[in-house]
Design a protein around this motif. Structure first.
Motif, short mmCIF file in Angstrom:
data_model
loop_
_atom_site.label_atom_id
_atom_site.label_comp_id
_atom_site.label_asym_id
_atom_site.label_seq_id
_atom_site.Cartn_x
_atom_site.Cartn_y
_atom_site.Cartn_z
N ALA A 181 0.86 -1.19 0.00
CA ALA A 181 0.00 0.00 0.00
C ALA A 181 0.89 1.23 0.00
O ALA A 181 2.09 1.14 0.28
N THR A 182 0.33 2.38 -0.35
CA THR A 182 1.10 3.61 -0.30
C THR A 182 0.53 4.54 0.76
O THR A 182 -0.68 4.55 1.00
N ASP A 183 1.41 5.30 1.40
CA ASP A 183 1.00 6.26 2.41
C ASP A 183 1.91 7.46 2.30
O ASP A 183 2.86 7.62 3.07
N GLY A 184 1.64 8.29 1.29
CA GLY A 184 2.50 9.42 1.02
C GLY A 184 1.73 10.67 0.71
O GLY A 184 0.50 10.71 0.79
N THR A 185 2.48 11.68 0.32
CA THR A 185 1.89 12.97 -0.04
C THR A 185 1.88 13.18 -1.54
O THR A 185 1.54 14.26 -2.02
N GLY A 186 2.27 12.16 -2.32
CA GLY A 186 2.49 12.32 -3.74
C GLY A 186 1.24 12.55 -4.56
O GLY A 186 0.11 12.49 -4.05
N PRO A 187 1.39 12.78 -5.87
CA PRO A 187 0.26 13.12 -6.75
C PRO A 187 -0.68 11.96 -7.02
O PRO A 187 -1.80 12.18 -7.50
N TYR A 188 -0.26 10.74 -6.72
CA TYR A 188 -1.10 9.56 -6.95
C TYR A 188 -1.08 8.67 -5.71
O TYR A 188 -0.15 8.71 -4.90
#
Length: 523
Positions: A181-188
């Motif tokens: 899973a992703t947990d970031g501030t990025g554009p996607y």
């Protein structure tokens, strides 16, 4: 270590299939429903962005994660999660951009940024980014300011920070979830995945803190990016020509025919494509410097360069290939062994690896055998190059096997088991101290010194005092690189401009990474 990401796409799968017809670069189309299928040559496996050294995984991570700062096309630092900064001799500060939020809606704060940096600096966590900071670095946060204190300001601090992804609080608290899973501030944000098949990312419409203030509100910004696994480069090329593919990275000879097609958009990546590394761990035949010299002198590396780059390569000037180079000096010229097959045979004889009547070399009844580890996802030309090198060593009477493996298996064999004799894997680091993660320190599975290098000159450089002045810092690292070449630990032999093609899409590439906020669907 090095990569290549292949991108394929078919536009309009959400709204209209009409965008999938033939044609190249055209006028921009609205971003609202645009969909890009972004093919990668193998499954990245673990998606944790701070625990990987594989460039494929790093490029995937840039869809979902931001850095404190970025670099523009000329190498100048521009804003990211930090809106401003000051780099001092012993203390550097970064002001977090106001209003940054994570994909779960939580705020990204200076304290979260500091937690990220402390995690990566701590050698016990095994992050390859630890090498970006000198020993004794500390990080703190107060209000919206992150403070990095160092024994002396490394000349490459901003360049290194531009490559370091920041994870949000939930991911830091539950690290295991970052594998899938992703947990970031990025554009996607990762919205769906099928292991071994595809990974789908959905655009964040509130995103406005990208490189130099880039947003996702620009016309043509695709709503969905699907990473689809396409293992064969020729297949990707054919899909690109048929306009079923929007972007494809062509590492091998397929790029030549695509370059002749005027309807295709393309940009180049400068890549250290050919790099031989010998495993110097106890018990490996390549622990012996004379064996490494023999192997190095037996190969026609000019011919190997032509094979592995499809005839488009050039001799490297250093272990850095990404442009603009922070250290432009030539450390390779005059510091690699000249080809001498007869000397190679003599060196093996003198180390006890003697050829028998059948031509096979053995010592104490044990045959001389070598395994070459190389990425399968880098394309047929890469594997052909490995096979050519293997053939030159077989001519010496050595039993040689080539292991071409996918991304996840390559990562395991390099950084978990160190199960190889020789690796043929390019690197894509931007600074010399980023490279040091591979050539110094703890060995797998406790570190990323994948080939058990132990070179006194190189080790002293890593442990020495960084210089504030870039030229002085480069001089230190240039001496260290040359020391590795002189002991036949590394043989850099092929740089190449790798074309990244686009059909019905345009994009920018900075520091060899595709910039997600620059994706534009066109018709």
């Amino acid at each position: 270590m090095k990569k290549k990401l292949v991108v394929i796409a078919c536009l309009g799968l959400i709204a209209s299939l009409s965008a999938c017809g033939n044609g190249g670069v055209g006028s921009e189309t609205p971003a609202v429903d645009a969909r890009i299928v972004y093919a990668i040559p193998s499954d990245p496996g673990n998606l944790d962005p701070q625990l990987t050294s594989v460039d494929l995984n790093r490029e995937v991570g840039r869809l979902a994660y931001d850095s404190l700062v970025y670099r523009d096309g000329k190498g100048n630092p521009v804003s990211g999660l930090a809106s401003s900064w000051h780099v001092g001799e012993n203390e550097s500060t970064f002001e977090i951009t106001p209003g940054v939020t994570c994909s779960d809606g939580s705020a990204f704060t200076a304290d979260v940024a500091a937690q990220n940096l402390r995690f990566m600096i701590d050698p016990h966590n095994g992050s390859p980014y630890a090498s970006s900071f000198p020993a004794g670095t500390t990080v703190s946060a107060s209000a919206s300011t992150v403070t990095i204190k160092t024994p002396t300001a490394p000349a490459f601090l901003l360049v290194n920070l531009a490559d370091i992804p920041m994870v949000c609080a939930a991911g830091l608290q539950n690290r295991g979830r970052l594998a899938s899973a992703t947990d970031g501030t990025g554009p996607y944000v990762l919205s769906d995945f099928k292991t071994g098949s595809s990974y789908s990312f959905t655009r964040r419409d509130d995103y406005k803190w990208g490189p130099n203030g880039a947003t996702t509100a620009e016309k043509g910004q695709p709503k969905t990016v699907e990473l689809r696994i396409v293992a064969n480069e020729t297949t990707s090329a054919n899909l690109l020509v048929a306009a079923d593919v929007n972007i494809a990275v062509m590492s091998g000879s397929d790029g030549d025919r695509l370059l002749r097609m005027p309807n295709l958009f393309h940009k180049n990546q400068q890549v250290l494509r050919g790099l031989i590394a010998y495993n110097e761990a106890n018990g490996r035949v390549t622990q012996d410097e004379k064996v490494r010299e023999a192997l190095s002198r037996a190969v026609d590396f000019d011919a190997a360069m032509k094979i592995i780059t499809g005839g488009r390569g050039e001799v490297p000037t250093s272990l850095l290939a990404v442009t603009p180079k922070v250290c432009p000096e030539n450390t390779v010229s005059g510091n690699l062994a000249a080809r001498d097959v007869n000397l190679a045979k003599s060196l093996l004889d003198n180390t006890g690896w003697v050829a028998a009547g059948d031509g096979k070399r053995a010592k104490n009844g044990k045959q001389l055998s070598i395994d070459i580890l190389t990425p399968s996802y880098a394309g047929k030309a890469y594997t052909d190059g490995a096979e050519y090198i293997a053939s030159q060593w077989r001519d010496l009477g050595i039993d040689v096997a080539v292991s071409a493996v996918p991304s996840a298996q390559l990562n395991d064999r390099l950084f978990k088991t160190a199960d190889f004799d020789v690796s043929l894997v390019g690197t894509g680091e931007r600074t010399p101290n980023q490279n040091s993660q591979y050539f110094f320190g703890k060995t797998p599975p406790n570190g990323t010194n994948f080939a058990s290098f132990s070179n006194p000159t190189y080790d002293q450089t890593v442990q020495g005092k960084p210089q504030v002045d870039t030229a002085a810092e480069c001089a230190r690292w240039n001496t260290a690189e040359i020391a590795l070449f002189k002991e036949y630990s590394l043989i850099p032999f092929a740089n190449v401009d790798v074309p990244v093609f686009g059909n019905k899409v345009t994009f920018d590439i900075v520091g060899n990474y595709l910039v997600p906020t620059s994706l534009r669907a066109v018709s």
